[in-house]
Scaffold this active site. Structure first.
Site, short mmCIF file in Angstrom:
data_model
loop_
_atom_site.label_atom_id
_atom_site.label_comp_id
_atom_site.label_asym_id
_atom_site.label_seq_id
_atom_site.Cartn_x
_atom_site.Cartn_y
_atom_site.Cartn_z
N SER A 86 0.82 -1.21 0.00
CA SER A 86 0.00 0.00 0.00
C SER A 86 0.86 1.27 0.00
CB SER A 86 -0.91 0.02 1.23
OG SER A 86 -1.68 -1.15 1.29
N1 SAH Z 1 -1.34 -3.42 3.43
C1 SAH Z 1 -0.81 -4.41 2.52
C2 SAH Z 1 -1.67 -4.37 1.28
C3 SAH Z 1 -1.64 -5.57 0.46
S1 SAH Z 1 -2.71 -5.53 -0.96
C4 SAH Z 1 0.64 -4.03 2.22
O1 SAH Z 1 0.99 -2.87 2.45
O2 SAH Z 1 1.43 -4.85 1.74
C5 SAH Z 1 -4.15 -6.32 -0.34
C6 SAH Z 1 -3.97 -7.72 0.14
O3 SAH Z 1 -5.25 -8.21 0.52
C7 SAH Z 1 -3.43 -8.69 -0.92
O4 SAH Z 1 -2.29 -9.33 -0.43
C8 SAH Z 1 -4.59 -9.67 -1.12
O5 SAH Z 1 -4.17 -10.99 -1.41
C9 SAH Z 1 -5.29 -9.57 0.21
N2 SAH Z 1 -6.71 -9.98 0.20
C10 SAH Z 1 -7.68 -9.68 -0.69
N3 SAH Z 1 -8.84 -10.24 -0.34
C11 SAH Z 1 -8.61 -10.91 0.83
C12 SAH Z 1 -9.42 -11.70 1.70
N4 SAH Z 1 -10.71 -11.91 1.46
N5 SAH Z 1 -8.84 -12.24 2.80
C13 SAH Z 1 -7.53 -12.06 3.07
N6 SAH Z 1 -6.72 -11.31 2.29
C14 SAH Z 1 -7.24 -10.75 1.19
#
Ligand code: SAH
Length: 221
Positions: free
Chosen positions: A60
């Protein structure tokens, strides 16, 4: 520019972006974002932008992480549920400003990398789970603080139901076509108060686990 001065510049940008919480800014200054991105993006780690982390996902944008954590109003006595661990960047920041973080990620491969980072960085107040975070973490509920890192079409009901009275959930709502908004949900005695915090851009919250028979290769993103 060496990463220390790039990091100082990022913290200045966060202040200019309206982040005033000193504990949060201190935590963000402590966390080495270059340890959360693939080698190819390491020199861009301190830009205030989302970057690819594989499997079509991104780390993010720091200002968005900061705004969402600030809106969550945490302190070092609370436990937080995070949905969407991704690289683990936001998880580690949360681990500095909360007592304990419960974090759920649906991609086991991303979660394994994130867990290795928590270990390397000596963060011992993080509990992880591979699974569909839209179902929450019933064994640990109720939560006073829930933060969702992927955009949901509507307020995820099972997560809202796991909020304690007075509990706060920060969740991006919307999809690829509609404008997304960061929403603050507060559970009251009788229902939920909902506040719009501002516009944002997130990848979608996906229900269920990935189909491992057609595992989308890490190289693609
Ligand atoms: N805050 C994290 C953002 C990652 S992007 C960072 O800074 O790295 C969003 C993440 O949410 C992805 O890794 C995706 O696989 C996960 N995601 C999406 N839907 C999800 C769900 N239903 N349960 C768990 N993780 C989920």
């Amino acid at each position: 520019m060496i990463s220390a001065s790039k990091k100082v510049r990022l913290i200045l940008e966060l202040r200019q972006g309206g982040i005033f919480d000193t504990a949060l800014l201190a935590a963000m200054e402590k966390v080495p974002r270059d340890g959360f991105v693939p080698d190819a993006f390491r020199d861009r780690a301190y830009e205030d932008t989302a970057l690819p982390i594989g499997l079509g996902q991104t780390i993010s944008q720091p200002l968005v992480v900061a705004k969402m954590i600030e809106a969550l109003s945490v302190n070092d006595r609370v436990k937080v549920l995070e949905v969407g661990t991704g690289s683990g960047y936001q998880t580690v920041i949360l681990s500095h400003v909360c007592r304990r973080v419960y974090t759920i990620e649906r991609h086991r491969e991303l979660l394994r990398d994130a867990e290795a980072r928590f270990e390397d960085m000596g963060r011992h107040n993080i509990t992880t789970r591979a699974g569909d975070g839209s179902a929450g973490w019933p064994e640990q509920a109720p939560f006073t603080h829930v933060i969702v890192s992927a955009a949901a079409p509507d307020i995820p009901q099972m997560l809202a139901d796991q909020l304690a009275v007075g509990g706060i959930m920060i969740v991006p709502i919307g999809d690829e076509r509609r404008e997304q908004r960061i929403i603050k949900v507060v559970r009251t005695e009788t229902g939920f108060d909902v506040d719009d915090i501002g516009p944002v851009r997130f990848l979608p919250l996906v229900t269920g686990m990935p189909d491992v028979t057609k595992q989308d290769g890490r190289a693609e993103a």
